[in-house]
Design an enzyme around this catalytic site. Structure first.
Site, short mmCIF file in Angstrom:
data_model
loop_
_atom_site.label_atom_id
_atom_site.label_comp_id
_atom_site.label_asym_id
_atom_site.label_seq_id
_atom_site.Cartn_x
_atom_site.Cartn_y
_atom_site.Cartn_z
N ARG A 295 11.44 -6.16 4.63
CA ARG A 295 11.40 -4.22 4.60
C ARG A 295 12.61 -3.32 5.00
O ARG A 295 12.75 -3.72 5.87
CB ARG A 295 10.09 -3.46 4.33
CG ARG A 295 9.77 -2.07 4.64
CD ARG A 295 8.58 -1.63 4.81
NE ARG A 295 7.85 -2.09 5.76
CZ ARG A 295 6.58 -2.19 6.39
NH1 ARG A 295 5.86 -1.78 5.03
NH2 ARG A 295 5.57 -3.22 7.25
N LYS B 163 0.88 -1.05 -0.01
CA LYS B 163 0.04 0.19 0.04
C LYS B 163 0.94 0.99 0.60
O LYS B 163 0.42 2.02 -0.40
CB LYS B 163 -0.71 0.02 1.33
CG LYS B 163 -1.79 -1.16 1.42
CD LYS B 163 -2.68 -1.28 2.37
CE LYS B 163 -2.02 -1.06 4.24
NZ LYS B 163 -1.63 -2.80 4.01
N ARG C 204 0.33 -9.22 13.46
CA ARG C 204 -0.67 -8.40 12.72
C ARG C 204 -1.37 -8.49 11.64
O ARG C 204 -2.28 -8.42 10.75
CB ARG C 204 0.64 -7.21 12.21
CG ARG C 204 1.44 -6.27 13.01
CD ARG C 204 2.37 -5.71 12.50
NE ARG C 204 2.06 -5.23 11.27
CZ ARG C 204 3.13 -4.21 10.02
NH1 ARG C 204 4.10 -4.94 10.48
NH2 ARG C 204 3.02 -3.84 9.46
N ARG D 145 -9.40 0.70 8.96
CA ARG D 145 -9.13 -0.79 9.15
C ARG D 145 -10.34 -1.73 10.23
O ARG D 145 -9.52 -2.61 10.43
CB ARG D 145 -7.59 -0.40 10.12
CG ARG D 145 -6.82 -0.82 9.65
CD ARG D 145 -5.08 -0.27 9.96
NE ARG D 145 -4.18 -1.52 10.60
CZ ARG D 145 -3.32 -0.69 9.77
NH1 ARG D 145 -2.89 0.89 9.24
NH2 ARG D 145 -2.28 -1.55 9.16
N ARG E 150 11.75 -1.73 10.71
CA ARG E 150 10.78 -1.64 11.51
C ARG E 150 10.67 -2.82 12.54
O ARG E 150 11.00 -3.87 12.38
CB ARG E 150 9.50 -1.57 11.10
CG ARG E 150 9.11 0.03 10.35
CD ARG E 150 8.11 -0.09 9.55
NE ARG E 150 6.48 -0.54 10.13
CZ ARG E 150 4.94 -0.22 9.05
NH1 ARG E 150 5.04 0.67 7.79
NH2 ARG E 150 4.57 -1.12 9.76
#
Ligand code: AP5
Length: 218
Positions: free
Chosen positions: A127, A13, A171, A88, A160
């Site tokens: 990432r 996203k 998550r 969400r 992160r």
């Protein structure tokens, strides 16, 4: 252009939102980025959100709805926006519809990216983000290009905390339980399109552009 990019963590996203925002000069509203900035500067919002984010849980609806009200009412949002990471929950989606009505905003499209769960975990583990400007990278790009700092601003790259495999999996569970049901909410409204997020970044970008052109949103 006023769109929502929807999908599980790590689906792409943020990557796609940044490309669209640059191309069309519109506001990329990433609730994750806003919250991370608030945590970094220890604002009251950041202090409220920190623990939820570290554990991979959702920040409470009332906090998020207040934040989005403020952001959508700002001048920056007037030219158009891409919502990334909001809504969400069904409560957030209902509040957003009310807000759109109040602010006389017409939503063009909800674009959902679909990627297999194992690929999501792989992407999250690879990432890296820029500490300074938030630019998103993956290890493969960095290894190919040999960069160890952000190409955009020279900032340090970091992983992160919530991208560690255990938190990523949690998550994803939270997504399935709390966020995925929103697909039906938006399908019923006739504003929902799902696209294949497994393809390469430029292919996904072009698919989104085609869709927006077809719907008269770009
Ligand atoms: P947030 O930052 O929004 O995290 P997220 O939704 O979990 O999404 P991500 O940022 O993890 O992934 P993404 O889909 O943007 O993927 P990206 O483009 O980076 O939220 C963080 C936390 O804040 C939440 O857990 C929650 O606590 C809180 N929060 C935020 N909003 C909230 C809300 N509304 N309500 C309550 N709490 C909220 O890509 C991932 C990687 O894949 C990158 O390395 C990228 O280079 C790579 N990649 C992207 N596309 C491709 C592709 N097509 N092929 C190969 N690799 C790709």
């Amino acid at each position: 252009m006023r769109i929502i990019l929807f999908g599980p963590p790590g689906v792409g996203k943020g990557t796609q939102a940044k490309l669209l925002a640059e191309e069309f000069g519109i506001y990329h509203i990433s609730t994750g980025d806003l919250l991370r900035a608030a945590v970094k500067s220890s604002t009251p919002l950041g202090l409220k959100a920190r623990e939820y984010m570290e554990d991979g849980n959702l920040v409470p609806d009332e906090v998020m709805i207040g934040l989005i009200e403020e952001v959508l009412g700002s001048r920056k949002a007037q030219k158009g926006f891409i919502l990334d990471g909001f809504p969400r929950t069904v409560a957030q989606a209902r509040a957003l519809d009310e807000l759109f009505e109040r602010l006389n905003i017409k939503l063009d499209r909800v674009i959902s990216l679909r990627v297999e769960h194992e690929e999501v975990i792989r992407r999250l583990s690879q990432r890296r983000m820029c500490k300074q400007c938030g630019r998103i990278y993956n290890l493969q790009q960095l290894e190919n290009g040999g960069a160890s700092r952000c190409e955009n601003c020279g900032g340090d790259l970091y992983q992160r905390d919530d991208d560690k495999p255990e938190t990523s999996r949690h998550r994803l569970d939270v997504y399935v339980k709390e966020t995925k049901p929103l697909k039906n909410f938006y399908r019923q409204s006739g504003r929902f399109t799902q696209i294949d997020g497994m393809k390469d970044i430029p292919v996904v970008h072009n698919t989104i552009l085609d869709l927006l052109l077809k719907n008269g949103a770009a």
